[in-house]
Design a protein around this motif. Sequence first.
Motif, PDB file in Angstrom:
ATOM      1  N   SER A 180      18.789  14.498 -17.597  1.00  0.00           N
ATOM      2  CA  SER A 180      18.208  13.821 -16.442  1.00  0.00           C
ATOM      3  C   SER A 180      16.697  13.636 -16.586  1.00  0.00           C
ATOM      4  O   SER A 180      16.008  14.451 -17.201  1.00  0.00           O
ATOM      5  CB  SER A 180      18.503  14.600 -15.161  1.00  0.00           C
ATOM      6  N   VAL A 181      16.202  12.566 -16.022  1.00  0.00           N
ATOM      7  CA  VAL A 181      14.773  12.265 -16.023  1.00  0.00           C
ATOM      8  C   VAL A 181      14.004  13.338 -15.255  1.00  0.00           C
ATOM      9  O   VAL A 181      12.884  13.689 -15.614  1.00  0.00           O
ATOM     10  CB  VAL A 181      14.528  10.860 -15.424  1.00  0.00           C
ATOM     11  N   PHE A 182      14.625  13.886 -14.240  1.00  0.00           N
ATOM     12  CA  PHE A 182      14.005  14.930 -13.428  1.00  0.00           C
ATOM     13  C   PHE A 182      13.606  16.136 -14.283  1.00  0.00           C
ATOM     14  O   PHE A 182      12.489  16.653 -14.173  1.00  0.00           O
ATOM     15  CB  PHE A 182      14.992  15.338 -12.326  1.00  0.00           C
ATOM     16  N   PHE A 183      14.491  16.596 -15.148  1.00  0.00           N
ATOM     17  CA  PHE A 183      14.190  17.751 -15.992  1.00  0.00           C
ATOM     18  C   PHE A 183      13.203  17.405 -17.091  1.00  0.00           C
ATOM     19  O   PHE A 183      12.350  18.221 -17.449  1.00  0.00           O
ATOM     20  CB  PHE A 183      15.484  18.326 -16.584  1.00  0.00           C
ATOM     21  N   ILE A 184      13.311  16.219 -17.647  1.00  0.00           N
ATOM     22  CA  ILE A 184      12.351  15.799 -18.672  1.00  0.00           C
ATOM     23  C   ILE A 184      10.956  15.717 -18.057  1.00  0.00           C
ATOM     24  O   ILE A 184       9.968  16.101 -18.681  1.00  0.00           O
ATOM     25  CB  ILE A 184      12.774  14.458 -19.301  1.00  0.00           C
ATOM     26  N   ALA A 185      10.881  15.257 -16.811  1.00  0.00           N
ATOM     27  CA  ALA A 185       9.592  15.190 -16.115  1.00  0.00           C
ATOM     28  C   ALA A 185       9.004  16.587 -15.910  1.00  0.00           C
ATOM     29  O   ALA A 185       7.783  16.766 -15.958  1.00  0.00           O
ATOM     30  CB  ALA A 185       9.754  14.474 -14.780  1.00  0.00           C
ATOM     31  N   ALA A 186       9.850  17.577 -15.712  1.00  0.00           N
ATOM     32  CA  ALA A 186       9.363  18.953 -15.577  1.00  0.00           C
ATOM     33  C   ALA A 186       8.733  19.427 -16.882  1.00  0.00           C
ATOM     34  O   ALA A 186       7.664  20.046 -16.872  1.00  0.00           O
ATOM     35  CB  ALA A 186      10.501  19.879 -15.165  1.00  0.00           C
ATOM     36  N   TYR A 187       9.362  19.133 -18.006  1.00  0.00           N
ATOM     37  CA  TYR A 187       8.779  19.486 -19.304  1.00  0.00           C
ATOM     38  C   TYR A 187       7.498  18.693 -19.546  1.00  0.00           C
ATOM     39  O   TYR A 187       6.543  19.199 -20.134  1.00  0.00           O
ATOM     40  CB  TYR A 187       9.782  19.223 -20.430  1.00  0.00           C
ATOM     41  N   LEU A 188       7.481  17.463 -19.106  1.00  0.00           N
ATOM     42  CA  LEU A 188       6.301  16.622 -19.258  1.00  0.00           C
ATOM     43  C   LEU A 188       5.141  17.173 -18.438  1.00  0.00           C
ATOM     44  O   LEU A 188       3.996  17.201 -18.910  1.00  0.00           O
ATOM     45  CB  LEU A 188       6.636  15.204 -18.824  1.00  0.00           C
ATOM     46  N   THR A 189       5.416  17.657 -17.250  1.00  0.00           N
ATOM     47  CA  THR A 189       4.390  18.285 -16.425  1.00  0.00           C
ATOM     48  C   THR A 189       3.821  19.517 -17.128  1.00  0.00           C
ATOM     49  O   THR A 189       2.612  19.740 -17.126  1.00  0.00           O
ATOM     50  CB  THR A 189       4.975  18.681 -15.056  1.00  0.00           C
ATOM     51  N   GLU A 190       4.702  20.287 -17.756  1.00  0.00           N
ATOM     52  CA  GLU A 190       4.250  21.456 -18.518  1.00  0.00           C
ATOM     53  C   GLU A 190       3.366  21.035 -19.687  1.00  0.00           C
ATOM     54  O   GLU A 190       2.338  21.665 -19.959  1.00  0.00           O
ATOM     55  CB  GLU A 190       5.461  22.250 -19.019  1.00  0.00           C
ATOM     56  N   ALA A 191       3.754  19.965 -20.373  1.00  0.00           N
ATOM     57  CA  ALA A 191       2.958  19.475 -21.505  1.00  0.00           C
ATOM     58  C   ALA A 191       1.571  19.049 -21.045  1.00  0.00           C
ATOM     59  O   ALA A 191       0.567  19.385 -21.680  1.00  0.00           O
ATOM     60  CB  ALA A 191       3.673  18.302 -22.178  1.00  0.00           C
ATOM     61  N   LEU A 192       1.494  18.341 -19.928  1.00  0.00           N
ATOM     62  CA  LEU A 192       0.202  17.885 -19.417  1.00  0.00           C
ATOM     63  C   LEU A 192      -0.661  19.053 -18.958  1.00  0.00           C
ATOM     64  O   LEU A 192      -1.878  19.037 -19.143  1.00  0.00           O
ATOM     65  CB  LEU A 192       0.407  16.884 -18.277  1.00  0.00           C
ATOM     66  N   SER A 193      -0.034  20.065 -18.379  1.00  0.00           N
ATOM     67  CA  SER A 193      -0.812  21.212 -17.918  1.00  0.00           C
ATOM     68  C   SER A 193      -1.340  22.051 -19.083  1.00  0.00           C
ATOM     69  O   SER A 193      -2.302  22.786 -18.924  1.00  0.00           O
ATOM     70  CB  SER A 193       0.022  22.082 -16.976  1.00  0.00           C
ATOM     71  N   GLN A 194      -0.721  21.920 -20.263  1.00  0.00           N
ATOM     72  CA  GLN A 194      -1.183  22.649 -21.445  1.00  0.00           C
ATOM     73  C   GLN A 194      -2.191  21.845 -22.267  1.00  0.00           C
ATOM     74  O   GLN A 194      -2.571  22.270 -23.354  1.00  0.00           O
ATOM     75  CB  GLN A 194       0.001  23.048 -22.331  1.00  0.00           C
ATOM     76  N   PHE A 220       8.351   8.112 -13.332  1.00  0.00           N
ATOM     77  CA  PHE A 220       8.817   8.932 -12.219  1.00  0.00           C
ATOM     78  C   PHE A 220       7.676   9.774 -11.654  1.00  0.00           C
ATOM     79  O   PHE A 220       7.444   9.804 -10.439  1.00  0.00           O
ATOM     80  CB  PHE A 220       9.985   9.800 -12.690  1.00  0.00           C
ATOM     81  N   LEU A 221       6.931  10.435 -12.534  1.00  0.00           N
ATOM     82  CA  LEU A 221       5.803  11.254 -12.084  1.00  0.00           C
ATOM     83  C   LEU A 221       4.693  10.411 -11.475  1.00  0.00           C
ATOM     84  O   LEU A 221       4.052  10.816 -10.503  1.00  0.00           O
ATOM     85  CB  LEU A 221       5.256  12.082 -13.251  1.00  0.00           C
ATOM     86  N   PHE A 222       4.470   9.223 -12.024  1.00  0.00           N
ATOM     87  CA  PHE A 222       3.438   8.342 -11.480  1.00  0.00           C
ATOM     88  C   PHE A 222       3.835   7.838 -10.082  1.00  0.00           C
ATOM     89  O   PHE A 222       2.999   7.792  -9.177  1.00  0.00           O
ATOM     90  CB  PHE A 222       3.204   7.161 -12.420  1.00  0.00           C
ATOM     91  N   MET A 223       5.096   7.489  -9.906  1.00  0.00           N
ATOM     92  CA  MET A 223       5.557   7.020  -8.591  1.00  0.00           C
ATOM     93  C   MET A 223       5.480   8.125  -7.541  1.00  0.00           C
ATOM     94  O   MET A 223       5.262   7.856  -6.364  1.00  0.00           O
ATOM     95  CB  MET A 223       6.981   6.480  -8.671  1.00  0.00           C
ATOM     96  N   LEU A 224       5.657   9.367  -7.964  1.00  0.00           N
ATOM     97  CA  LEU A 224       5.537  10.497  -7.041  1.00  0.00           C
ATOM     98  C   LEU A 224       4.090  10.924  -6.830  1.00  0.00           C
ATOM     99  O   LEU A 224       3.824  11.873  -6.101  1.00  0.00           O
ATOM    100  CB  LEU A 224       6.340  11.695  -7.568  1.00  0.00           C
ATOM    101  N   ASP A 225       3.163  10.227  -7.498  1.00  0.00           N
ATOM    102  CA  ASP A 225       1.732  10.516  -7.421  1.00  0.00           C
ATOM    103  C   ASP A 225       1.411  11.919  -7.940  1.00  0.00           C
ATOM    104  O   ASP A 225       0.581  12.628  -7.393  1.00  0.00           O
ATOM    105  CB  ASP A 225       1.227  10.334  -5.989  1.00  0.00           C
ATOM    106  N   ARG A 226       2.102  12.330  -9.011  1.00  0.00           N
ATOM    107  CA  ARG A 226       1.859  13.631  -9.625  1.00  0.00           C
ATOM    108  C   ARG A 226       0.948  13.546 -10.843  1.00  0.00           C
ATOM    109  O   ARG A 226       0.455  14.561 -11.313  1.00  0.00           O
ATOM    110  CB  ARG A 226       3.187  14.284 -10.034  1.00  0.00           C
ATOM    111  N   ILE A 227       0.760  12.327 -11.384  1.00  0.00           N
ATOM    112  CA  ILE A 227      -0.161  12.144 -12.501  1.00  0.00           C
ATOM    113  C   ILE A 227      -1.039  10.938 -12.214  1.00  0.00           C
ATOM    114  O   ILE A 227      -0.676  10.064 -11.425  1.00  0.00           O
ATOM    115  CB  ILE A 227       0.566  11.962 -13.854  1.00  0.00           C
ATOM    116  N   GLU A 228      -2.183  10.914 -12.848  1.00  0.00           N
ATOM    117  CA  GLU A 228      -3.046   9.744 -12.783  1.00  0.00           C
ATOM    118  C   GLU A 228      -3.405   9.332 -14.203  1.00  0.00           C
ATOM    119  O   GLU A 228      -3.457  10.163 -15.114  1.00  0.00           O
ATOM    120  CB  GLU A 228      -4.288   9.989 -11.947  1.00  0.00           C
TER     121      GLU A 228
END
Length: 77
Positions: free
Chosen positions: A13-27, A58-66
Amino acid sequence: MLFPTKAIKPADSVFFIAAYLTEALSQGHDNFDSAFDYIQNTYPKTVTIELVILSFDFLFMLDRIEVKGDSFKIKLN
């Protein structure tokens, strides 16, 4: 494909991949290539570039990344 269901496993799912992507960006993996390499090395399954792009969308639409030039920044609200 967006969220896990009976037919779609969480790892697909895109939802779980987005979670890993959030982790990558935070690192500190702040550009697409670096984040994609991080996902390829840490995600339990092989992920296509299309799913990573959908996860960024998905993350951009949720306004979680810029987006700033070539890099992405995670927003912590």
